[in-house]
Each structure stands twice: as structure tokens, then as C-alpha cells.
Write a protein that holds these residues in place. Sequence first.
Motif, PDB file in Angstrom:
ATOM      1  N   SER A 171      35.587  58.854  42.361  1.00 20.77           N
ATOM      2  CA  SER A 171      34.496  59.446  43.367  1.00 20.77           C
ATOM      3  C   SER A 171      33.005  58.949  42.902  1.00 20.77           C
ATOM      4  O   SER A 171      32.906  58.234  42.049  1.00 20.77           O
ATOM      5  N   TYR A 172      32.016  59.178  43.521  1.00 17.55           N
ATOM      6  CA  TYR A 172      30.591  58.576  43.570  1.00 17.55           C
ATOM      7  C   TYR A 172      29.674  59.382  44.125  1.00 17.55           C
ATOM      8  O   TYR A 172      30.042  60.333  45.150  1.00 17.55           O
ATOM      9  N   PHE A 173      28.457  59.533  43.687  1.00 13.87           N
ATOM     10  CA  PHE A 173      27.483  60.442  44.666  1.00 13.87           C
ATOM     11  C   PHE A 173      26.078  59.552  44.673  1.00 13.87           C
ATOM     12  O   PHE A 173      25.839  58.942  43.785  1.00 13.87           O
ATOM     13  N   LEU A 174      25.250  60.318  45.412  1.00 10.45           N
ATOM     14  CA  LEU A 174      23.836  60.122  45.027  1.00 10.45           C
ATOM     15  C   LEU A 174      23.041  61.330  45.281  1.00 10.45           C
ATOM     16  O   LEU A 174      23.433  62.250  46.188  1.00 10.45           O
ATOM     17  N   LYS A 175      22.198  61.377  44.275  1.00  9.07           N
ATOM     18  CA  LYS A 175      21.469  62.749  44.145  1.00  9.07           C
ATOM     19  C   LYS A 175      19.954  62.278  43.501  1.00  9.07           C
ATOM     20  O   LYS A 175      20.378  62.040  42.318  1.00  9.07           O
ATOM     21  N   PRO A 176      18.974  62.424  44.329  1.00  9.46           N
ATOM     22  CA  PRO A 176      18.943  62.817  45.764  1.00  9.46           C
ATOM     23  C   PRO A 176      19.361  61.597  46.675  1.00  9.46           C
ATOM     24  O   PRO A 176      19.441  60.391  46.146  1.00  9.46           O
ATOM     25  N   MET A 177      19.685  62.239  47.813  1.00 11.59           N
ATOM     26  CA  MET A 177      20.530  60.957  48.791  1.00 11.59           C
ATOM     27  C   MET A 177      19.160  60.535  49.627  1.00 11.59           C
ATOM     28  O   MET A 177      19.379  59.434  50.233  1.00 11.59           O
ATOM     29  N   SER A 178      18.290  61.265  50.046  1.00  8.57           N
ATOM     30  CA  SER A 178      17.515  60.975  50.869  1.00  8.57           C
ATOM     31  C   SER A 178      15.691  61.078  50.525  1.00  8.57           C
ATOM     32  O   SER A 178      14.888  60.979  51.641  1.00  8.57           O
ATOM     33  N   ASN A 179      15.354  61.242  49.273  1.00 11.18           N
ATOM     34  CA  ASN A 179      14.146  61.534  48.864  1.00 11.18           C
ATOM     35  C   ASN A 179      13.342  60.017  49.295  1.00 11.18           C
ATOM     36  O   ASN A 179      13.977  58.912  49.351  1.00 11.18           O
ATOM     37  N   TYR A 180      11.973  60.078  49.325  1.00  8.49           N
ATOM     38  CA  TYR A 180      11.227  58.642  49.309  1.00  8.49           C
ATOM     39  C   TYR A 180      11.390  57.871  48.225  1.00  8.49           C
ATOM     40  O   TYR A 180      11.125  56.561  48.161  1.00  8.49           O
ATOM     41  N   THR A 181      11.733  58.432  46.926  1.00  6.45           N
ATOM     42  CA  THR A 181      11.772  57.831  45.914  1.00  6.45           C
ATOM     43  C   THR A 181      12.890  58.217  44.790  1.00  6.45           C
ATOM     44  O   THR A 181      13.229  59.376  45.046  1.00  6.45           O
ATOM     45  N   GLY A 182      13.189  57.765  43.969  1.00  8.64           N
ATOM     46  CA  GLY A 182      14.299  58.077  42.970  1.00  8.64           C
ATOM     47  C   GLY A 182      15.672  58.231  43.187  1.00  8.64           C
ATOM     48  O   GLY A 182      16.367  58.994  42.857  1.00  8.64           O
ATOM     49  N   VAL A 183      15.936  57.785  44.578  1.00 16.36           N
ATOM     50  CA  VAL A 183      17.457  57.722  45.083  1.00 16.36           C
ATOM     51  C   VAL A 183      18.330  57.200  44.015  1.00 16.36           C
ATOM     52  O   VAL A 183      18.246  56.020  43.526  1.00 16.36           O
TER      53      VAL A 183
ATOM     54  N   MET B 174      17.375  54.972  54.770  1.00 13.86           N
ATOM     55  CA  MET B 174      18.194  54.973  53.859  1.00 13.86           C
ATOM     56  C   MET B 174      19.115  53.757  53.940  1.00 13.86           C
ATOM     57  O   MET B 174      19.752  53.379  53.143  1.00 13.86           O
ATOM     58  N   GLN B 175      19.464  53.479  55.356  1.00 17.54           N
ATOM     59  CA  GLN B 175      20.357  52.307  55.423  1.00 17.54           C
ATOM     60  C   GLN B 175      19.586  50.854  54.901  1.00 17.54           C
ATOM     61  O   GLN B 175      20.290  49.829  54.850  1.00 17.54           O
ATOM     62  N   HIS B 176      18.408  50.970  54.498  1.00 15.49           N
ATOM     63  CA  HIS B 176      17.766  49.830  53.942  1.00 15.49           C
ATOM     64  C   HIS B 176      17.844  49.886  52.145  1.00 15.49           C
ATOM     65  O   HIS B 176      17.343  49.129  51.825  1.00 15.49           O
ATOM     66  N   GLU B 177      17.763  51.110  51.958  1.00 21.94           N
ATOM     67  CA  GLU B 177      17.729  51.357  50.546  1.00 21.94           C
ATOM     68  C   GLU B 177      18.895  50.962  49.852  1.00 21.94           C
ATOM     69  O   GLU B 177      19.847  51.132  49.995  1.00 21.94           O
ATOM     70  N   PRO B 178      18.722  50.205  48.386  1.00 21.17           N
ATOM     71  CA  PRO B 178      19.684  49.701  47.825  1.00 21.17           C
ATOM     72  C   PRO B 178      20.949  50.183  47.266  1.00 21.17           C
ATOM     73  O   PRO B 178      22.145  49.893  47.213  1.00 21.17           O
ATOM     74  N   ASN B 179      20.723  51.415  46.639  1.00 18.36           N
ATOM     75  CA  ASN B 179      21.712  52.408  46.262  1.00 18.36           C
ATOM     76  C   ASN B 179      22.631  52.936  47.383  1.00 18.36           C
ATOM     77  O   ASN B 179      23.697  52.945  47.363  1.00 18.36           O
ATOM     78  N   THR B 180      22.149  53.232  48.463  1.00 15.65           N
ATOM     79  CA  THR B 180      22.675  53.688  49.742  1.00 15.65           C
ATOM     80  C   THR B 180      23.498  52.416  50.287  1.00 15.65           C
ATOM     81  O   THR B 180      24.624  52.841  50.669  1.00 15.65           O
ATOM     82  N   ARG B 181      22.792  51.302  50.282  1.00 15.82           N
ATOM     83  CA  ARG B 181      23.510  50.278  50.802  1.00 15.82           C
ATOM     84  C   ARG B 181      25.018  49.884  49.914  1.00 15.82           C
ATOM     85  O   ARG B 181      26.072  49.521  50.298  1.00 15.82           O
ATOM     86  N   THR B 182      24.915  50.175  48.643  1.00 16.28           N
ATOM     87  CA  THR B 182      25.982  50.169  47.692  1.00 16.28           C
ATOM     88  C   THR B 182      27.134  51.069  48.167  1.00 16.28           C
ATOM     89  O   THR B 182      28.355  50.835  48.391  1.00 16.28           O
ATOM     90  N   VAL B 183      26.816  52.399  48.594  1.00 15.22           N
ATOM     91  CA  VAL B 183      27.706  53.376  49.234  1.00 15.22           C
ATOM     92  C   VAL B 183      28.364  53.059  50.457  1.00 15.22           C
ATOM     93  O   VAL B 183      29.481  53.035  50.642  1.00 15.22           O
ATOM     94  N   MET B 184      27.373  52.108  51.293  1.00 16.44           N
ATOM     95  CA  MET B 184      28.016  51.730  52.452  1.00 16.44           C
ATOM     96  C   MET B 184      29.074  50.422  52.312  1.00 16.44           C
ATOM     97  O   MET B 184      30.029  50.273  52.906  1.00 16.44           O
ATOM     98  N   GLN B 185      28.790  49.758  51.303  1.00 21.95           N
ATOM     99  CA  GLN B 185      29.791  48.806  50.839  1.00 21.95           C
ATOM    100  C   GLN B 185      30.961  49.382  50.337  1.00 21.95           C
ATOM    101  O   GLN B 185      32.051  48.847  50.648  1.00 21.95           O
ATOM    102  N   PHE B 186      30.958  50.313  49.546  1.00 20.57           N
ATOM    103  CA  PHE B 186      32.069  51.086  49.042  1.00 20.57           C
ATOM    104  C   PHE B 186      33.026  51.607  50.398  1.00 20.57           C
ATOM    105  O   PHE B 186      34.172  51.605  50.144  1.00 20.57           O
ATOM    106  N   ALA B 187      32.377  51.803  51.478  1.00 25.66           N
ATOM    107  CA  ALA B 187      33.080  52.388  52.487  1.00 25.66           C
ATOM    108  C   ALA B 187      33.641  51.390  52.974  1.00 25.66           C
ATOM    109  O   ALA B 187      35.060  51.644  53.810  1.00 25.66           O
ATOM    110  N   LYS B 188      33.355  50.059  53.107  1.00 24.54           N
ATOM    111  CA  LYS B 188      34.074  48.783  53.564  1.00 24.54           C
ATOM    112  C   LYS B 188      35.103  48.356  52.623  1.00 24.54           C
ATOM    113  O   LYS B 188      36.294  48.121  53.071  1.00 24.54           O
TER     114      LYS B 188
END
Length: 367
Positions: free
Chosen positions: A290-302, A164-178
Amino acid sequence: MSHSAFNRRRFLQGLGASTALLSSGWSPHLLGKPSRKLGVALVGLGNYSSTQLAPGLQLTQHCELRGIVTGSPGKIPEWQEKYGIKDANVYNYENMHTIADNPDIDVIYVVTPTSLHMKYSVIGANAGKHVWCEKPMAMTEEECQTIIDACRKNKVKLSIGYRMQHEPNTRTVMQFAKERPYGAIERVEAVAAYSGGENRSPDNWRMRAEMGGGAMYDMGVYPLNGSRYAVGREPVAVSGRHEVTHPEVFTEVDSTTHFTLEFPEGAVAECMTSFVKSGNRLEVTCAEGSYFLKPMSNYTGVQGETSDGRKLDKEIADQQARQMDNDALAILQDKPVIVPGEEGLRDIRIVQAIFRSAREDGKRIEL
């Protein structure tokens, strides 16, 4: 047009192309294209290797499947025929150490039950091969540190399989944290769970405590790691409890675990993982949105969205391929990996604290 103006125009065109490429979900690591591909040997040919990693390796640009390590001789002919693996690149767990003499193999990817991660990661490191270790990294902090030390001693890179730390939408959330575009982070809710585990055979390793079974070790690292990268801080305290369901089936391991992480600056994460309930989401509430990911950890469709309507919907062809290409490029370019061993160790330290809290009636444990 002057020479300087022409060069400036070419620079801006290139910058625009790079920006477009990055915004489409491409990894910065993929902008360089070394010609040599790394040879990967999968250690353990279970479901994840068969259905995700081996197919993903057919899509990678910087590494390829060249070897297998298995304790199931019956699987060998099918894997050799399907992926063209040479006899010389087929190993079992007893002779795996001889992979040191094989220049075809650059990386071993450990995909065994968690209780065996340390053993085979160390064998791979001592053989001089770079180590990719599936999550969770190991059973204990001490085992995690042993893997880190072995890789450091042998001067090989170690990466933990947090795709997930390589997945682009997750990386956006990680950037938001910064960047904190919605103000201070106040609350995180994270769930990674699936139902039906009560129908699993008691012989399955995920139902055996000694092998690293249970919901917390299996799926719990998703909400745990997700909360950490969503806040961008390390928790200072944790509490946890097991919700007991189907005790006649789950005799050794947890079926559902709830845990709370307390972070500096007041953020709190409420998390749940389960074998008997469903859920897959990461929600972040901030002072100004606020923001969300749903699903957050599926193999596809994050995918997800922010409170002001920004879509988090970048697509990539294959998460596992992206992860392995990024890790391969870190080796080829001698750069830091995205998810080092220390990241896996931090999670296991917290997992152990969650279990301790659950044993002590939900006691708050300072980290």
C-alpha cells in the motif's frame, strides 16, 4: 582513452545528471529552456489569483504575469503597482474580447466562479489566446465540450488547472498506477475537506448552486480526480449521497458528499468531500502492499510513504509555478498538455452522475 570511450563516458555522465534531476522532483518539461516567455492574463482577481497564481507567476521560467481581467476597478491600481502591469493590458469583462489585438498576452487563465468558466474560456479562445481554465472545468458536460470545441476551432491549447497532476509525489502515485509495483490495486480512500464553511456568508458564490458552489464542485474534484489517477482506469459506475448538516446555512448546496467509484478489475474508491469536516489524504491498498499521500492536495507539504518504507517526499518551490511552467512549455514546444480539456470533462460527467445518484437515494449509476 579512445574517442568512442570518451563519448560513452560523456553520455553516461549526462544520463546520470538527467536521472538525478528527475529524481529530485524536476519536471521533464523543464529540461528544455526556450528563451521566450509567454504573457499570461489572469481572468478574475479573487483569492486564488491573489494569493497563489500571481505570486507563482513571479517564480516561473517560461511565462509571466502581463495582464488582468477584472470586474472590480478598485483592485486595478494595487495590481498594477505590485506587478508592473501596463494600462494597455488591463481589461474588464465587457472588453475582454479586445485582448485579441494585444500581442503581449499569449494565455488567459480563467479563475472566475465555475459558472463563468465556459463564457470566458470561449471569449479567450475566440480571441486567439491559449486557455488555462481552473478546475472544476465547468458546470456541465455540455459546457466542457463547448470550451474544448472553441479551443480546437481556434487552434489554441487548452489546459485544466489540476495542479496535483504536476506535483512530483502525486506523479509517483500516477506512475504506480501504470507499473503496479505492489500488485493489483484493490481499494482507494480519498478525502479532501475542510471545516468552517458553515460560517461563510450566504452571499459567497460557493454557497450558491447556480454559480457552481457546494463541497462537491469546490473540493470534490480532488478525491474524484485523485481516485482516477491513483487507479489509472476510468470508473464504470458511481453512487453518491449528501450528508445533511447545517441545513439552515446550506440551503442551496451540499455541505458534505460521500461517493463511491467502481473501476474495472474490481478496484473501489471510497471518497468524501466537505465544507464542515476536515481531511486531506489519498490511500491506495494493493494486493501486495500500500501507499498514501497525506496531505494529498495542500498547496505545500504533499508527502507520503509506501508500505515498504519508501518516502514520497520530493519538494518543489511552488506547485502553481510548476503547473504554469509545464503548461507554458507545452505551448512553446507544441507538445500535448499534461491535463487537457477532456480530463476536466470526464470529471464533470462523473460529478453529474454523483448528484443524480444522491437525488435517487444513492442509486448505482453506470457510466
